[in-house]
Design a protein around this motif. Structure first.
Motif, mmCIF file in Angstrom:
data_model
loop_
_atom_site.group_PDB
_atom_site.id
_atom_site.type_symbol
_atom_site.label_atom_id
_atom_site.label_comp_id
_atom_site.label_asym_id
_atom_site.label_seq_id
_atom_site.Cartn_x
_atom_site.Cartn_y
_atom_site.Cartn_z
ATOM 1 N N ALA A 40 0.825 -1.213 0.000
ATOM 2 C CA ALA A 40 0.000 0.000 0.000
ATOM 3 C C ALA A 40 0.856 1.258 0.000
ATOM 4 C CB ALA A 40 -0.939 -0.013 1.202
ATOM 5 N N GLU A 41 1.962 1.234 0.726
ATOM 6 C CA GLU A 41 2.836 2.403 0.757
ATOM 7 C C GLU A 41 3.470 2.653 -0.609
ATOM 8 O OE1 GLU A 41 5.509 1.422 3.858
ATOM 9 O OE2 GLU A 41 4.128 1.968 5.468
ATOM 10 N N GLU A 42 3.845 1.566 -1.297
ATOM 11 C CA GLU A 42 4.431 1.724 -2.629
ATOM 12 C C GLU A 42 3.396 2.252 -3.618
ATOM 13 O OE1 GLU A 42 7.530 1.286 -3.664
ATOM 14 O OE2 GLU A 42 8.308 0.709 -1.706
ATOM 15 N N MET A 43 2.130 1.975 -3.392
ATOM 16 C CA MET A 43 1.073 2.418 -4.305
ATOM 17 C C MET A 43 0.676 3.870 -4.073
ATOM 18 S SD MET A 43 -1.434 -0.915 -4.111
ATOM 19 C CE MET A 43 -2.763 -0.054 -4.952
ATOM 20 N N THR A 44 0.928 4.394 -2.890
ATOM 21 C CA THR A 44 0.329 5.680 -2.517
ATOM 22 C C THR A 44 1.380 6.727 -2.172
ATOM 23 O OG1 THR A 44 0.095 4.894 -0.233
ATOM 24 C CG2 THR A 44 -1.781 4.584 -1.700
ATOM 25 N N THR A 45 2.474 6.733 -2.890
ATOM 26 C CA THR A 45 3.469 7.780 -2.665
ATOM 27 C C THR A 45 2.915 9.124 -3.134
ATOM 28 O OG1 THR A 45 4.446 7.266 -4.822
ATOM 29 C CG2 THR A 45 5.413 6.201 -2.895
ATOM 30 N N THR A 46 3.349 10.187 -2.486
ATOM 31 C CA THR A 46 2.866 11.527 -2.820
ATOM 32 C C THR A 46 3.858 12.236 -3.728
ATOM 33 O OG1 THR A 46 3.904 12.405 -0.810
ATOM 34 C CG2 THR A 46 1.588 11.733 -0.670
ATOM 35 N N ASP A 47 3.356 13.206 -4.462
ATOM 36 C CA ASP A 47 4.199 14.009 -5.338
ATOM 37 C C ASP A 47 5.107 14.894 -4.486
ATOM 38 O OD1 ASP A 47 4.847 15.149 -8.043
ATOM 39 O OD2 ASP A 47 4.077 16.963 -7.066
#
Length: 319
Positions: A40-47
């Protein structure tokens, strides 16, 4: 008929709900929980520039420049929408629930209000038209009261539901998705059974035991057993001071006594009583079989071993 559509709606829902329960139980395992968090962390990185989970990408067609005011307006609208829907913090949990269950549901009451979360287990089924398009969702009404299923179901139009899913047109479970834990369910159960057996073996075999060879002299066999029982009862008692009088000493049952020790009667043939130590279980540190099934679960989750074990894994440690 009036019930055939409902039977089609309910078909397969029982197994899907059972899978949801199984996936929730698997999530209680520390390794599975860490794997889901990692994905989930790899999918939801922020700009890095805007610190937003979503960004606009602008393409100039026919070498026409996009008005700067349009770009600023769209970016401001996106930021406002993300904040209103609380997606800056929700997006991680949306991704995690989607990969865990295969589906994640929200109810949309308005284009300007925040989505309302709907538990995956509350979605009983969907209605689909001849083209395979979802027409409506059948959802439990709050905490299901003790009524019939038909009275507890609320029919929600598809336009009023937000459905994140891992489903594709080729899935047998469509239009619902299949979580990433589905492929490792069997290996996970085998790992849990093996872990339980290892713990049981360690508890039962690890302690050392003593063997008491008791000299019973010329007692007949029928009296030897009674003599041994009396001797064992003495070992099972511990002497403590009477706190009331301070003088008397009472004998009470000692739960940590040598209940697992062995007593054997020995006739007086030139041999006296003796005590020997029976060693505990051997190879208690061997966990290669556990490692095998653990690696199998990691391979099924497609998580690098270095992510899960750190310095214990072969190769570099991942931060």
């Amino acid at each position: 008929t009036g019930t055939s559509w409902y039977m089609n709606l309910m078909r397969g829902s029982t197994s899907r709900l059972q899978q949801y329960i199984q996936f929730s139980n698997m999530d209680n395992d520390v390794d599975v929980c860490k794997a889901l968090d990692t994905i989930a962390e790899e999918m939801t990185t922020t700009d890095t520039d805007s610190d937003m989970p979503f960004v606009f990408k602008f393409f100039n067609d026919d070498n026409k420049e996009i008005d700067e005011s349009v770009i600023i307006t769209l970016k401001a609208a996106l930021r406002h929408w993300v904040k209103r829907m609380n997606l800056d913090t929700r997006v991680f949990h949306i991704a995690r629930n989607t990969i865990k269950f295969g589906d994640c549901f929200f109810r949309k009451t308005s284009d300007f209000k925040r989505w309302i979360p709907v538990q995956a287990t509350d979605v009983i089924g969907v209605e689909i038209d001849n083209n395979g398009t979802i027409v409506s969702y059948h959802v439990k009404k709050g905490a299901a009261a003790k009524q019939s299923m038909m009275e507890n179901v609320e029919i929600i139009p598809a336009a009023a539901m937000i459905h994140f899913s891992l489903s594709t047109e080729m899935d047998d479970s469509g239009p619902f998705g299949v979580g990433v834990l589905y492929s490792v369910t069997k290996s996970y159960k085998q790992l849990m059974l093996l872990e339980d057996s290892v713990i049981i073996y360690r508890i039962a075999r690890a302690p050392e035991r003593r063997i008491f060879y008791v000299d019973t002299g010329n007692l007949p066999p029928q009296k030897q057993k009674a003599y041994l029982e009396g001797l064992k009862n003495e070992f099972r008692q511990k002497q403590i001071a009477n706190t009331t009088t301070g003088e008397n000493v009472d004998a009470v049952y000692n739960p940590t006594s040598i209940l697992e020790d062995y007593f054997f009667a020995v006739n007086a043939n030139g041999r006296g009583a003796k005590v020997e130590t029976l060693p505990g279980g051997e190879n208690l540190g061997e966990i290669n079989d556990l490692r095998y099934f653990q690696d199998k679960v990691f391979r099924g989750l497609k998580i690098p071993t270095s992510y899960m074990r750190g310095q214990d894994a072969q190769g570099a440690q991942a931060n």
